[in-house]
Design a protein around this motif. Structure first.
Motif, short mmCIF file in Angstrom:
data_model
loop_
_atom_site.label_atom_id
_atom_site.label_comp_id
_atom_site.label_asym_id
_atom_site.label_seq_id
_atom_site.Cartn_x
_atom_site.Cartn_y
_atom_site.Cartn_z
N MET A 157 -90.21 -48.28 -21.74
CA MET A 157 -90.89 -49.00 -20.66
C MET A 157 -91.18 -48.06 -19.50
O MET A 157 -92.28 -48.07 -18.93
CB MET A 157 -90.02 -50.17 -20.18
N GLY A 158 -90.22 -47.21 -19.15
CA GLY A 158 -90.42 -46.24 -18.07
C GLY A 158 -91.57 -45.30 -18.37
O GLY A 158 -92.40 -45.03 -17.50
N GLU A 159 -91.63 -44.81 -19.61
CA GLU A 159 -92.71 -43.91 -20.00
C GLU A 159 -94.06 -44.62 -19.91
O GLU A 159 -95.05 -44.04 -19.45
CB GLU A 159 -92.49 -43.36 -21.40
N ARG A 160 -94.13 -45.84 -20.38
CA ARG A 160 -95.39 -46.59 -20.35
C ARG A 160 -95.83 -46.90 -18.91
O ARG A 160 -97.01 -46.82 -18.58
CB ARG A 160 -95.28 -47.88 -21.15
N LEU A 161 -94.86 -47.23 -18.06
CA LEU A 161 -95.20 -47.50 -16.66
C LEU A 161 -95.67 -46.23 -15.95
O LEU A 161 -96.58 -46.29 -15.12
CB LEU A 161 -94.00 -48.13 -15.93
N LYS A 162 -95.08 -45.10 -16.29
CA LYS A 162 -95.54 -43.82 -15.73
C LYS A 162 -96.98 -43.55 -16.16
O LYS A 162 -97.78 -43.03 -15.39
CB LYS A 162 -94.63 -42.68 -16.15
N ARG A 163 -97.32 -43.90 -17.40
CA ARG A 163 -98.69 -43.73 -17.89
C ARG A 163 -99.65 -44.62 -17.10
O ARG A 163 -100.72 -44.19 -16.69
CB ARG A 163 -98.76 -44.03 -19.40
N LEU A 164 -99.24 -45.88 -16.88
CA LEU A 164 -100.07 -46.78 -16.08
C LEU A 164 -100.28 -46.21 -14.68
O LEU A 164 -101.39 -46.23 -14.14
CB LEU A 164 -99.44 -48.17 -16.00
N ARG A 165 -99.19 -45.70 -14.08
CA ARG A 165 -99.28 -45.12 -12.74
C ARG A 165 -100.24 -43.94 -12.73
O ARG A 165 -101.08 -43.81 -11.83
CB ARG A 165 -97.89 -44.72 -12.26
N ALA A 166 -100.14 -43.06 -13.72
CA ALA A 166 -101.03 -41.90 -13.80
C ALA A 166 -102.48 -42.33 -13.96
O ALA A 166 -103.38 -41.78 -13.32
CB ALA A 166 -100.60 -40.99 -14.95
N ASN A 167 -102.72 -43.33 -14.81
CA ASN A 167 -104.08 -43.82 -15.00
C ASN A 167 -104.63 -44.42 -13.72
O ASN A 167 -105.80 -44.21 -13.37
CB ASN A 167 -104.11 -44.86 -16.13
N LEU A 168 -103.80 -45.18 -13.01
CA LEU A 168 -104.24 -45.78 -11.75
C LEU A 168 -104.48 -44.71 -10.69
O LEU A 168 -105.43 -44.80 -9.91
CB LEU A 168 -103.21 -46.81 -11.25
N SER A 169 -103.65 -43.70 -10.68
CA SER A 169 -103.82 -42.60 -9.73
C SER A 169 -105.15 -41.88 -9.99
O SER A 169 -105.89 -41.57 -9.05
CB SER A 169 -102.65 -41.63 -9.85
N ALA A 170 -105.45 -41.63 -11.25
CA ALA A 170 -106.72 -40.99 -11.60
C ALA A 170 -107.89 -41.87 -11.21
O ALA A 170 -108.91 -41.37 -10.70
CB ALA A 170 -106.76 -40.68 -13.10
#
Length: 161
Positions: free
Chosen positions: A132-145
């Motif tokens: 879950m942490g890894e997936r949320l970090k991916r969402l955060r990175a996508n939103l940041s981009a």
């Protein structure tokens, strides 16, 4: 017939969980007897993770207005928990640092965070939490981009490029 939004759609669930987690954290901090408001506690923890950052960057990362952060910083500085230093690259800007006096308080806030998260994640296995942490970090990175792309597009439109 109009299709109704699904309250269990991922976006709605994420927003609900974030709101509820922040509210639970604020209640814990308000009742922990730390001598800080929840906003000041959040600011102090964020400053500790972004040690030496500019006030504007800290405010952006917290999702608050720079003036709101400035109020927190004034109080934290008066209590001796942070200091503002001139930015050598831009004397108008200030870099924010925690002081040694803040260490015990930051540790206490961290205990509150950890106890809250232990309760919130009860019944979820470690492997699931890691995933879950890894997936949320991916969402955060996508939103940041997405945010960076949006800022670049706005800037290009304003400059006519």
């Amino acid at each position: 017939m109009i299709s109704r939004p699904d309250p269990d759609a991922l976006g709605f669930v994420l927003i609900d969980v974030a709101r509820m987690l922040r509210s639970a954290f604020e209640r814990r901090i308000a009742t922990a007897g730390l001598g800080l408001t929840p906003g000041e506690a959040r600011a102090l923890v964020r400053i500790a993770t972004l040690e030496g950052s500019r006030q504007l960057e800290i405010a952006q990362r917290m999702g608050i207005e720079p003036m709101t952060l400035s109020t927190y910083l004034d109080r934290l500085q008066s209590l001796g928990f942070i200091e503002r230093r001139a930015d050598p690259a831009d004397r108008r800007a200030k870099l924010i640092f925690t002081t040694p006096a803040a260490n015990a308080l930051i540790a206490s806030i961290r205990v509150e965070q950890m106890e809250l998260m232990q309760h919130v994640t009860s019944g979820i296995g470690e492997a699931e939490l890691d995933l879950m942490g890894e997936r949320l970090k991916r969402l955060r990175a996508n939103l940041s981009a997405l945010e960076e792309d949006s800022t670049a597009l706005t800037l290009a439109r304003e400059t006519g490029r």
